[in-house]
Write a protein that holds these residues in place. Structure first.
Motif, PDB file in Angstrom:
ATOM      1  N   GLU A 145      14.095 -29.434  42.911  1.00 53.60           N
ATOM      2  CA  GLU A 145      14.881 -29.322  41.682  1.00 53.60           C
ATOM      3  C   GLU A 145      14.868 -30.636  40.902  1.00 53.60           C
ATOM      4  OE1 GLU A 145      15.800 -28.320  44.693  1.00 53.60           O
ATOM      5  OE2 GLU A 145      16.398 -26.220  44.512  1.00 53.60           O
ATOM      6  N   LEU A 146      14.969 -31.767  41.612  1.00 51.23           N
ATOM      7  CA  LEU A 146      14.950 -33.068  40.947  1.00 51.23           C
ATOM      8  C   LEU A 146      13.619 -33.313  40.246  1.00 51.23           C
ATOM      9  CD1 LEU A 146      16.806 -35.232  43.613  1.00 51.23           C
ATOM     10  CD2 LEU A 146      17.648 -34.612  41.341  1.00 51.23           C
ATOM     11  N   LYS A 147      12.528 -32.936  40.895  1.00 55.28           N
ATOM     12  CA  LYS A 147      11.205 -33.082  40.266  1.00 55.28           C
ATOM     13  C   LYS A 147      11.129 -32.264  38.983  1.00 55.28           C
ATOM     14  CE  LYS A 147       8.592 -34.183  44.420  1.00 55.28           C
ATOM     15  NZ  LYS A 147       7.689 -33.677  45.462  1.00 55.28           N
ATOM     16  N   GLN A 148      11.624 -31.041  39.029  1.00 54.94           N
ATOM     17  CA  GLN A 148      11.594 -30.185  37.838  1.00 54.94           C
ATOM     18  C   GLN A 148      12.473 -30.766  36.740  1.00 54.94           C
ATOM     19  OE1 GLN A 148      12.227 -25.954  38.663  1.00 54.94           O
ATOM     20  NE2 GLN A 148      11.506 -26.305  40.748  1.00 54.94           N
ATOM     21  N   LEU A 149      13.646 -31.274  37.106  1.00 55.06           N
ATOM     22  CA  LEU A 149      14.542 -31.877  36.113  1.00 55.06           C
ATOM     23  C   LEU A 149      13.896 -33.108  35.479  1.00 55.06           C
ATOM     24  CD1 LEU A 149      17.882 -31.409  38.030  1.00 55.06           C
ATOM     25  CD2 LEU A 149      17.347 -30.419  35.790  1.00 55.06           C
ATOM     26  N   HIS A 150      13.214 -33.917  36.294  1.00 56.81           N
ATOM     27  CA  HIS A 150      12.519 -35.098  35.766  1.00 56.81           C
ATOM     28  C   HIS A 150      11.422 -34.684  34.785  1.00 56.81           C
ATOM     29  CE1 HIS A 150      13.708 -37.871  39.360  1.00 56.81           C
ATOM     30  NE2 HIS A 150      14.741 -37.503  38.629  1.00 56.81           N
ATOM     31  N   GLU A 151      10.702 -33.624  35.107  1.00 56.40           N
ATOM     32  CA  GLU A 151       9.605 -33.158  34.254  1.00 56.40           C
ATOM     33  C   GLU A 151      10.079 -32.761  32.858  1.00 56.40           C
ATOM     34  OE1 GLU A 151       7.600 -30.019  36.347  1.00 56.40           O
ATOM     35  OE2 GLU A 151       6.818 -31.376  37.874  1.00 56.40           O
ATOM     36  N   ILE A 152      11.324 -32.283  32.775  1.00 53.81           N
ATOM     37  CA  ILE A 152      11.833 -31.849  31.463  1.00 53.81           C
ATOM     38  C   ILE A 152      12.765 -32.892  30.841  1.00 53.81           C
ATOM     39  CG2 ILE A 152      11.490 -29.399  31.856  1.00 53.81           C
ATOM     40  CD1 ILE A 152      14.436 -29.155  32.592  1.00 53.81           C
ATOM     41  N   GLY A 153      12.777 -34.104  31.428  1.00 56.46           N
ATOM     42  CA  GLY A 153      13.465 -35.214  30.777  1.00 56.46           C
ATOM     43  C   GLY A 153      14.838 -35.566  31.289  1.00 56.46           C
ATOM     44  N   PHE A 154      15.325 -34.925  32.319  1.00 56.47           N
ATOM     45  CA  PHE A 154      16.618 -35.265  32.901  1.00 56.47           C
ATOM     46  C   PHE A 154      16.368 -36.263  34.031  1.00 56.47           C
ATOM     47  CE2 PHE A 154      17.350 -31.312  30.764  1.00 56.47           C
ATOM     48  CZ  PHE A 154      18.600 -31.466  30.201  1.00 56.47           C
ATOM     49  N   LEU A 155      16.516 -37.546  33.701  1.00 56.96           N
ATOM     50  CA  LEU A 155      16.076 -38.612  34.603  1.00 56.96           C
ATOM     51  C   LEU A 155      17.204 -39.294  35.360  1.00 56.96           C
ATOM     52  CD1 LEU A 155      13.443 -40.233  32.216  1.00 56.96           C
ATOM     53  CD2 LEU A 155      13.098 -38.424  33.914  1.00 56.96           C
ATOM     54  N   ASP A 156      18.452 -39.004  35.021  1.00 55.15           N
ATOM     55  CA  ASP A 156      19.583 -39.649  35.694  1.00 55.15           C
ATOM     56  C   ASP A 156      19.815 -38.970  37.041  1.00 55.15           C
ATOM     57  OD1 ASP A 156      22.139 -40.444  36.637  1.00 55.15           O
ATOM     58  OD2 ASP A 156      22.751 -40.951  34.589  1.00 55.15           O
ATOM     59  N   GLU A 157      19.321 -39.600  38.080  1.00 54.93           N
ATOM     60  CA  GLU A 157      19.364 -39.019  39.416  1.00 54.93           C
ATOM     61  C   GLU A 157      20.780 -38.669  39.847  1.00 54.93           C
ATOM     62  OE1 GLU A 157      15.961 -39.112  42.305  1.00 54.93           O
ATOM     63  OE2 GLU A 157      16.544 -38.136  40.484  1.00 54.93           O
ATOM     64  N   ARG A 158      21.724 -39.582  39.595  1.00 55.21           N
ATOM     65  CA  ARG A 158      23.104 -39.356  40.030  1.00 55.21           C
ATOM     66  C   ARG A 158      23.715 -38.155  39.304  1.00 55.21           C
ATOM     67  NH1 ARG A 158      25.922 -41.772  43.429  1.00 55.21           N
ATOM     68  NH2 ARG A 158      24.731 -43.693  43.350  1.00 55.21           N
ATOM     69  N   LYS A 159      23.528 -38.064  37.996  1.00 56.34           N
ATOM     70  CA  LYS A 159      24.072 -36.924  37.248  1.00 56.34           C
ATOM     71  C   LYS A 159      23.429 -35.621  37.710  1.00 56.34           C
ATOM     72  CE  LYS A 159      25.512 -39.194  33.011  1.00 56.34           C
ATOM     73  NZ  LYS A 159      25.323 -39.300  31.559  1.00 56.34           N
ATOM     74  N   ASN A 160      22.130 -35.661  37.952  1.00 54.83           N
ATOM     75  CA  ASN A 160      21.432 -34.458  38.422  1.00 54.83           C
ATOM     76  C   ASN A 160      21.970 -34.006  39.774  1.00 54.83           C
ATOM     77  OD1 ASN A 160      19.849 -34.643  36.120  1.00 54.83           O
ATOM     78  ND2 ASN A 160      18.097 -35.516  37.177  1.00 54.83           N
ATOM     79  N   ILE A 161      22.118 -34.946  40.694  1.00 52.74           N
ATOM     80  CA  ILE A 161      22.642 -34.620  42.028  1.00 52.74           C
ATOM     81  C   ILE A 161      24.071 -34.106  41.920  1.00 52.74           C
ATOM     82  CG2 ILE A 161      23.395 -35.633  44.237  1.00 52.74           C
ATOM     83  CD1 ILE A 161      20.417 -35.276  44.228  1.00 52.74           C
ATOM     84  N   ASP A 162      24.897 -34.778  41.106  1.00 49.38           N
ATOM     85  CA  ASP A 162      26.282 -34.336  40.927  1.00 49.38           C
ATOM     86  C   ASP A 162      26.329 -32.894  40.425  1.00 49.38           C
ATOM     87  OD1 ASP A 162      27.250 -36.778  41.787  1.00 49.38           O
ATOM     88  OD2 ASP A 162      27.749 -37.507  39.774  1.00 49.38           O
ATOM     89  N   ALA A 163      25.470 -32.577  39.465  1.00 45.70           N
ATOM     90  CA  ALA A 163      25.432 -31.217  38.923  1.00 45.70           C
ATOM     91  C   ALA A 163      24.972 -30.218  39.986  1.00 45.70           C
ATOM     92  CB  ALA A 163      24.511 -31.161  37.706  1.00 45.70           C
ATOM     93  N   LEU A 164      23.920 -30.550  40.705  1.00 39.76           N
ATOM     94  CA  LEU A 164      23.417 -29.660  41.758  1.00 39.76           C
ATOM     95  C   LEU A 164      24.480 -29.404  42.824  1.00 39.76           C
ATOM     96  CD1 LEU A 164      19.892 -31.274  41.979  1.00 39.76           C
ATOM     97  CD2 LEU A 164      20.274 -28.819  41.614  1.00 39.76           C
ATOM     98  N   GLU A 165      25.134 -30.476  43.261  1.00 36.80           N
ATOM     99  CA  GLU A 165      26.156 -30.345  44.300  1.00 36.80           C
ATOM    100  C   GLU A 165      27.370 -29.568  43.788  1.00 36.80           C
ATOM    101  OE1 GLU A 165      26.197 -31.617  47.670  1.00 36.80           O
ATOM    102  OE2 GLU A 165      24.051 -31.775  47.301  1.00 36.80           O
ATOM    103  N   HIS A 166      27.758 -29.813  42.534  1.00 36.35           N
ATOM    104  CA  HIS A 166      28.896 -29.103  41.944  1.00 36.35           C
ATOM    105  C   HIS A 166      28.612 -27.602  41.877  1.00 36.35           C
ATOM    106  CE1 HIS A 166      32.260 -28.251  39.233  1.00 36.35           C
ATOM    107  NE2 HIS A 166      31.395 -27.506  38.556  1.00 36.35           N
TER     108      HIS A 166
END
Length: 106
Positions: free
Chosen positions: A60-81
């Motif tokens: 999921e992080l790789k896919q998010l990075h590919e579309i421009g969502f690069l903030d790892e912490r925000k991405n993880i927080d969203a996934l975990e939430h």
């Protein structure tokens, strides 16, 4: 000699950051205050992200990075939430990248 080169590189990097802050009218103290305020408001911390959590959400992080969502912490927080919200309603549904994007754009 290597220690001297490392010190010189560190000094140069510090100088560049200082110049950037000065040129943008932001003091280091203000930058730190803003960073602290944002951290408190978002509930995020400066602790390193767990390698276990990073591995869990790797695809999921790789896919998010590919579309421009690069903030790892925000991405993880969203996934975990989103995962926690699924668990809270006894859903077996997987968290999707689309759901994460919608959550991040709110």
């Amino acid at each position: 000699k290597k220690h001297v080169e490392t010190d010189e590189s560190l000094a140069r990097a510090t100088e560049l950051v200082g110049s950037f802050l000065f040129n943008n009218g932001i003091s280091t103290e203000e930058a730190n205050k803003d960073e602290t305020d944002a951290s408190v408001m978002s509930g995020s911390s400066k602790e390193p992200l767990s390698p276990v959590v990073l591995a869990k959400w790797d695809d999921e992080l790789k896919q998010l990075h590919e579309i421009g969502f690069l903030d790892e912490r925000k991405n993880i927080d969203a996934l975990e939430h989103l995962e926690a919200s699924h668990v809270g309603v006894d859903s077996d549904e997987n968290v999707t990248v689309n759901a994460v994007v919608e959550y991040l754009l709110k």
